[in-house]
Design a protein around this motif. Structure first.
Motif, PDB file in Angstrom:
ATOM      1  N   ALA A   1      52.105 103.763  59.237  1.00 20.83           N
ATOM      2  CA  ALA A   1      52.846 104.915  58.723  1.00 20.83           C
ATOM      3  C   ALA A   1      51.916 106.100  58.435  1.00 20.83           C
ATOM      4  O   ALA A   1      52.364 107.240  58.348  1.00 20.83           O
ATOM      5  N   LYS A   2      50.626 105.844  58.318  1.00 20.09           N
ATOM      6  CA  LYS A   2      49.637 106.903  58.095  1.00 20.09           C
ATOM      7  C   LYS A   2      49.008 107.385  59.406  1.00 20.09           C
ATOM      8  O   LYS A   2      48.026 108.114  59.398  1.00 20.09           O
ATOM      9  N   GLY A   3      49.549 106.928  60.550  1.00 20.61           N
ATOM     10  CA  GLY A   3      49.084 107.391  61.839  1.00 20.61           C
ATOM     11  C   GLY A   3      47.975 106.556  62.457  1.00 20.61           C
ATOM     12  O   GLY A   3      47.410 106.944  63.486  1.00 20.61           O
ATOM     13  N   ILE A   4      47.660 105.413  61.877  1.00 21.88           N
ATOM     14  CA  ILE A   4      46.633 104.536  62.432  1.00 21.88           C
ATOM     15  C   ILE A   4      47.260 103.735  63.568  1.00 21.88           C
ATOM     16  O   ILE A   4      48.344 103.176  63.423  1.00 21.88           O
ATOM     17  N   THR A   5      46.554 103.665  64.703  1.00 17.14           N
ATOM     18  CA  THR A   5      47.122 103.018  65.885  1.00 17.14           C
ATOM     19  C   THR A   5      46.401 101.734  66.299  1.00 17.14           C
ATOM     20  O   THR A   5      46.887 101.017  67.173  1.00 17.14           O
ATOM     21  N   THR A   6      45.254 101.440  65.690  1.00 13.88           N
ATOM     22  CA  THR A   6      44.529 100.209  66.004  1.00 13.88           C
ATOM     23  C   THR A   6      43.944  99.614  64.732  1.00 13.88           C
ATOM     24  O   THR A   6      43.366 100.332  63.907  1.00 13.88           O
ATOM     25  N   ILE A   7      44.091  98.303  64.584  1.00 11.80           N
ATOM     26  CA  ILE A   7      43.464  97.573  63.492  1.00 11.80           C
ATOM     27  C   ILE A   7      42.547  96.529  64.126  1.00 11.80           C
ATOM     28  O   ILE A   7      42.878  95.968  65.171  1.00 11.80           O
ATOM     29  N   TRP A   8      41.385  96.304  63.508  1.00 15.07           N
ATOM     30  CA  TRP A   8      40.442  95.332  64.039  1.00 15.07           C
ATOM     31  C   TRP A   8      39.787  94.584  62.882  1.00 15.07           C
ATOM     32  O   TRP A   8      39.845  95.007  61.734  1.00 15.07           O
ATOM     33  N   CYS A   9      39.182  93.463  63.228  1.00 19.83           N
ATOM     34  CA  CYS A   9      38.505  92.655  62.214  1.00 19.83           C
ATOM     35  C   CYS A   9      37.415  91.815  62.854  1.00 19.83           C
ATOM     36  O   CYS A   9      37.386  91.644  64.068  1.00 19.83           O
ATOM     37  N   ASN A  10      36.532  91.325  62.024  1.00 13.85           N
ATOM     38  CA  ASN A  10      35.566  90.307  62.410  1.00 13.85           C
ATOM     39  C   ASN A  10      36.097  89.007  61.834  1.00 13.85           C
ATOM     40  O   ASN A  10      35.977  88.758  60.637  1.00 13.85           O
ATOM     41  N   ALA A  11      36.720  88.209  62.670  1.00 15.81           N
ATOM     42  CA  ALA A  11      37.420  87.002  62.227  1.00 15.81           C
ATOM     43  C   ALA A  11      36.509  85.786  62.276  1.00 15.81           C
ATOM     44  O   ALA A  11      35.807  85.565  63.264  1.00 15.81           O
TER      45      ALA A  11
ATOM     46  N   ASN B   1      33.090  99.500  70.080  1.00 10.32           N
ATOM     47  CA  ASN B   1      33.600  99.062  71.384  1.00 10.32           C
ATOM     48  C   ASN B   1      35.093  99.306  71.570  1.00 10.32           C
ATOM     49  O   ASN B   1      35.673  98.827  72.542  1.00 10.32           O
ATOM     50  N   LEU B   2      35.702 100.027  70.651  1.00  8.93           N
ATOM     51  CA  LEU B   2      37.114 100.405  70.780  1.00  8.93           C
ATOM     52  C   LEU B   2      37.195 101.920  70.907  1.00  8.93           C
ATOM     53  O   LEU B   2      36.545 102.643  70.150  1.00  8.93           O
ATOM     54  N   SER B   3      37.987 102.400  71.847  1.00  7.72           N
ATOM     55  CA  SER B   3      38.027 103.837  72.126  1.00  7.72           C
ATOM     56  C   SER B   3      39.021 104.602  71.251  1.00  7.72           C
ATOM     57  O   SER B   3      38.931 105.821  71.160  1.00  7.72           O
ATOM     58  N   ASP B   4      39.951 103.927  70.627  1.00 13.60           N
ATOM     59  CA  ASP B   4      40.969 104.583  69.805  1.00 13.60           C
ATOM     60  C   ASP B   4      40.311 105.326  68.636  1.00 13.60           C
ATOM     61  O   ASP B   4      39.470 104.772  67.926  1.00 13.60           O
ATOM     62  N   ALA B   5      40.706 106.574  68.441  1.00 18.04           N
ATOM     63  CA  ALA B   5      40.134 107.374  67.353  1.00 18.04           C
ATOM     64  C   ALA B   5      40.784 107.088  66.003  1.00 18.04           C
ATOM     65  O   ALA B   5      40.284 107.556  64.981  1.00 18.04           O
ATOM     66  N   HIS B   6      41.873 106.342  65.984  1.00 19.77           N
ATOM     67  CA  HIS B   6      42.616 106.100  64.737  1.00 19.77           C
ATOM     68  C   HIS B   6      42.575 104.615  64.400  1.00 19.77           C
ATOM     69  O   HIS B   6      43.556 103.900  64.576  1.00 19.77           O
ATOM     70  N   GLN B   7      41.416 104.162  63.906  1.00 14.14           N
ATOM     71  CA  GLN B   7      41.196 102.744  63.646  1.00 14.14           C
ATOM     72  C   GLN B   7      41.007 102.463  62.154  1.00 14.14           C
ATOM     73  O   GLN B   7      40.494 103.292  61.421  1.00 14.14           O
TER      74      GLN B   7
ATOM     75  N   ALA C   1      35.126  89.423  67.113  1.00 17.00           N
ATOM     76  CA  ALA C   1      35.788  90.708  66.925  1.00 17.00           C
ATOM     77  C   ALA C   1      37.186  90.587  67.521  1.00 17.00           C
ATOM     78  O   ALA C   1      37.342  90.068  68.631  1.00 17.00           O
ATOM     79  N   MET C   2      38.191  91.041  66.772  1.00 13.81           N
ATOM     80  CA  MET C   2      39.572  90.968  67.227  1.00 13.81           C
ATOM     81  C   MET C   2      40.243  92.313  66.908  1.00 13.81           C
ATOM     82  O   MET C   2      39.879  92.980  65.936  1.00 13.81           O
ATOM     83  N   TYR C   3      41.213  92.687  67.718  1.00 16.15           N
ATOM     84  CA  TYR C   3      41.935  93.920  67.453  1.00 16.15           C
ATOM     85  C   TYR C   3      43.410  93.758  67.801  1.00 16.15           C
ATOM     86  O   TYR C   3      43.815  92.844  68.495  1.00 16.15           O
ATOM     87  N   LYS C   4      44.176  94.732  67.298  1.00 13.78           N
ATOM     88  CA  LYS C   4      45.610  94.759  67.571  1.00 13.78           C
ATOM     89  C   LYS C   4      46.064  96.217  67.618  1.00 13.78           C
ATOM     90  O   LYS C   4      45.818  96.957  66.664  1.00 13.78           O
ATOM     91  N   PRO C   5      46.723  96.623  68.706  1.00 16.21           N
ATOM     92  CA  PRO C   5      47.342  97.937  68.711  1.00 16.21           C
ATOM     93  C   PRO C   5      48.558  97.916  67.783  1.00 16.21           C
ATOM     94  O   PRO C   5      49.325  96.956  67.782  1.00 16.21           O
ATOM     95  N   LEU C   6      48.712  98.962  67.000  1.00 14.64           N
ATOM     96  CA  LEU C   6      49.868  99.067  66.101  1.00 14.64           C
ATOM     97  C   LEU C   6      50.901  99.959  66.773  1.00 14.64           C
ATOM     98  O   LEU C   6      50.724 101.162  66.847  1.00 14.64           O
ATOM     99  N   GLN C   7      51.964  99.331  67.287  1.00 15.27           N
ATOM    100  CA  GLN C   7      52.972 100.088  68.026  1.00 15.27           C
ATOM    101  C   GLN C   7      54.301 100.041  67.349  1.00 15.27           C
ATOM    102  O   GLN C   7      54.637  99.164  66.654  1.00 15.27           O
TER     103      GLN C   7
END
Length: 154
Positions: free
Chosen positions: A108-118, A71-77, A148-154
């Motif tokens: 730093a490795k180019g990942i832009t979204t982190i998510w978890c099942n909290a 359910n997240l569109s970001d390709a770098h998760q 489900a929770m997510y955070k954009p890494l900016q």
């Protein structure tokens, strides 16, 4: 990027999957078989485990898995799993320290979204760190209600 960080009091560094089990099992799977704390993908090259130490004692951990949420569109998760701090060490900010380090590491490795099942009881912890709930709550057998929770890494 450095694989270890020294704070004024604690050391945060990459650890092995096996090292993470000494915190993951008693915190996340108490009273259950040891094997329940071993996750699929723990030993993949794309999986990272982080530990926070005081005087060479492991107090808290988190693990990051290359995994995309449908359910997240970001390709770098990456998925956060196994976030745990020993019971007697909780409430001291250790979880925040180790998770912030892990987020910086994968960013730093180019990942832009982190998510978890909290777990339901942990949603406030994640919300305070910039995570947002998405979707409906769901049950994980023998563990309880999760979000489900997510955070954009900016």
């Amino acid at each position: 990027m450095l694989n270890t960080i020294n704070t004024p009091k604690y050391i945060i560094k990459l650890i092995s999957a096996q090292e993470s089990y000494q915190v993951r099992h008693p915190v996340l799977r108490p009273g259950r078989a040891f094997e329940t704390c071993i996750f699929d993908g723990d030993t993949l090259e794309t999986t990272f485990h982080f530990g926070i130490f005081l005087n060479n004692q492991l107090l808290g951990i988190c693990s990051l898995f290359k995994n995309e949420h449908k359910n997240l569109s970001d390709a770098h998760q990456y998925q956060l799993r196994g976030m745990a701090v020993l019971a007697e060490q909780q409430g001291k900010g250790l979880g925040k320290l180790v998770l912030n380090y892990a987020e910086s590491f994968i960013k730093a490795k180019g990942i832009t979204t982190i998510w978890c099942n909290a777990r339901e009881v942990a949603t406030k912890f994640y919300t305070n760190l910039g995570y947002e709930i998405f979707g409906e709550p769901f049950e994980i057998e023998k563990i309880g209600t999760h979000y489900a929770m997510y955070k954009p890494l900016q």
